[in-house]
Design an enzyme around this catalytic site. Structure first.
Site, mmCIF file in Angstrom:
data_model
loop_
_atom_site.group_PDB
_atom_site.id
_atom_site.type_symbol
_atom_site.label_atom_id
_atom_site.label_comp_id
_atom_site.label_asym_id
_atom_site.label_seq_id
_atom_site.Cartn_x
_atom_site.Cartn_y
_atom_site.Cartn_z
ATOM 1 N N LYS A 132 6.107 2.403 9.068
ATOM 2 C CA LYS A 132 6.164 3.590 10.221
ATOM 3 C C LYS A 132 7.152 4.729 10.085
ATOM 4 O O LYS A 132 7.127 5.693 10.828
ATOM 5 C CB LYS A 132 6.242 2.804 11.492
ATOM 6 C CG LYS A 132 5.169 1.862 11.756
ATOM 7 C CD LYS A 132 3.760 2.319 11.697
ATOM 8 C CE LYS A 132 3.638 3.383 12.650
ATOM 9 N NZ LYS A 132 2.042 3.627 12.906
HETATM 10 N N1 PMP Z 1 2.379 -3.190 10.495
HETATM 11 C C1 PMP Z 1 3.480 -3.274 11.311
HETATM 12 C C2 PMP Z 1 4.742 -3.940 11.379
HETATM 13 C C3 PMP Z 1 3.473 -2.147 12.417
HETATM 14 O O1 PMP Z 1 4.571 -1.790 13.031
HETATM 15 C C4 PMP Z 1 2.324 -1.160 12.259
HETATM 16 C C5 PMP Z 1 2.092 -0.218 13.101
HETATM 17 N N2 PMP Z 1 2.269 -0.244 14.559
HETATM 18 C C6 PMP Z 1 1.190 -1.443 11.231
HETATM 19 C C7 PMP Z 1 1.354 -2.492 10.511
HETATM 20 C C8 PMP Z 1 0.043 -0.628 11.285
HETATM 21 O O2 PMP Z 1 0.285 0.650 10.789
HETATM 22 P P1 PMP Z 1 -0.735 1.889 11.307
HETATM 23 O O3 PMP Z 1 -0.198 2.689 12.363
HETATM 24 O O4 PMP Z 1 -0.640 3.042 10.073
HETATM 25 O O5 PMP Z 1 -2.224 1.381 11.418
#
Ligand code: PMP
Length: 333
Positions: A45
């Site tokens: 992130k």
């Molecule tokens: N894994 C973790 C640990 C996250 O914090 C997040 C984002 N909230 C994601 C995956 C998902 O990524 P995205 O928001 O780009 O879909």
């Protein structure tokens, strides 16, 4: 690659791809994990946080001393706060109180103005995302501007960051020898940005979603119906709605993964490969194994290693919690 970065922000991205040997052997494929936990804020992130702030700066809607407000499961808040610290902004982070103590402690320790709110569904006006939007509007008025609501779910600067960086890095690192990419979706920024970048290079690369239980996205992809089944202890992934970022994702297929499968894989990777990964990485890796089996031996599959297990110690290595939730227990506990 620069050997000396001028600041913390320049160290975001350009993460290595690590071969996951157990999953590769099991499937006869080359399963590679993009080591996003090596970003300076500790998660994938950092990239979204940076892309959102950069776009706001380019559009002149924030300048030094300004405030960034966001609703987050934690990792975006950590990335935003660290970048804000390094660039001279303030951050206000709204987070559901159900997220792990480790993420709450991290946010507090880096000086975020943290507002914990009760966990409410998206349709509730007090849901953390909507709460953060209202708060951003209030602060905007109070500050006479110079305030942004990062809006990671529906601000497509998020997917653009992954399109320009994560996706292109994966294509270059594999020298275009990639047959499939799979990851879970929270905001959808990663899957949409990486998916678009890879499809643009080679339309035959399969883009798959690895969805935890308790999320409606699997049923949406498979049956065009936003239906939630089951629940999950994973954090930061899954959704009950189609965000502006997810809407752009060129998805070919999806798997619904349960926590039992995900945690089993997390413990195996710690024990056999020394890789200590968080809960969403477990969902991603189980999905990568399923996709490898579907595509057949000899293929190269890439997934995302989003963050590390240390953000979830109180869940992943808490015997009582694991027993109550009927989850596997690592044999060293
Ligand atoms: N894994 C973790 C640990 C996250 O914090 C997040 C984002 N909230 C994601 C995956 C998902 O990524 P995205 O928001 O780009 O879909």
């Amino acid at each position: 690659m620069n050997s000396i970065y001028n600041n913390f922000v320049e160290a975001i991205g350009n993460t290595p791809l690590i071969r996951l040997n157990g999953p590769s052997k099991e499937t006869g494929c080359n399963i590679l994990g993009k080591a996003e936990f090596l970003n300076p804020g500790g998660s994938v992130k950092d990239r979204a946080a940076l892309a959102i702030i950069k776009e706001a700066e380019e559009n002149n809607i924030i300048k030094k001393g300004g405030t960034i407000v966001e609703g987050t499961a934690g990792n975006t808040g950590i990335g935003l706060t660290l970048i804000a610290n390094s660039k001279g902004y303030k951050s206000i982070i709204v987070m559901p109180e159900t997220q792990t103590k480790e993420k709450i402690d991290t946010l507090r320790s880096i000086g975020a103005d943290l507002r914990l709110v009760p966990a409410k569904p998206y349709k509730d006006p007090d849901n953390y995302i909507k709460f953060s939007e209202k708060l951003a509007k209030e602060i905007y008025k109070k500050n006479n501007g110079n305030t942004i609501w990062a809006n990671q779910f529906d601000n497509t600067a998020n997917l653009n960051g992954h399109y320009n960086n994560t996706g292109k890095e994966i294509w270059n690192q594999t020298k275009g020898k990639i047959d499939g990419f799979i990851c879970s979706s929270g905001t959808g920024g990663t899957i949409a940005g990486v998916g678009k970048a890879l499809k643009e290079k080679n339309n035959k690369v399969k883009i798959y979603l690895s969805d935890p239980k308790g999320s409606a996205l699997y049923n949406f992809i498979k049956f065009n119906e936003l239906k939630i089944e089951g629940n999950s202890i994973t954090e930061g992934i899954g959704n009950s709605r189609i965000t502006a970022n997810f809407k752009e994702a060129p998805i070919d297929g999806a798997y619904s993964i349960n926590d039992h499968e995900a945690l089993t894989e997390i413990y195996k990777l710690i024990e056999n490969e020394g890789l200590c990964l968080g809960t969403s990485s477990g969902i991603n890796i189980v999905g990568a194994i399923k996709l490898a089996k579907e595509l057949g031996p000899g293929k190269t599959i890439v997934t995302i290693l989003c963050d590390k297990s240390d953000r979830y110690h109180s869940k992943l290595f808490n015997k009582e919690f694991l027993i109550i939730n009927n989850l596997p227990i690592p044999n060293w506990l």
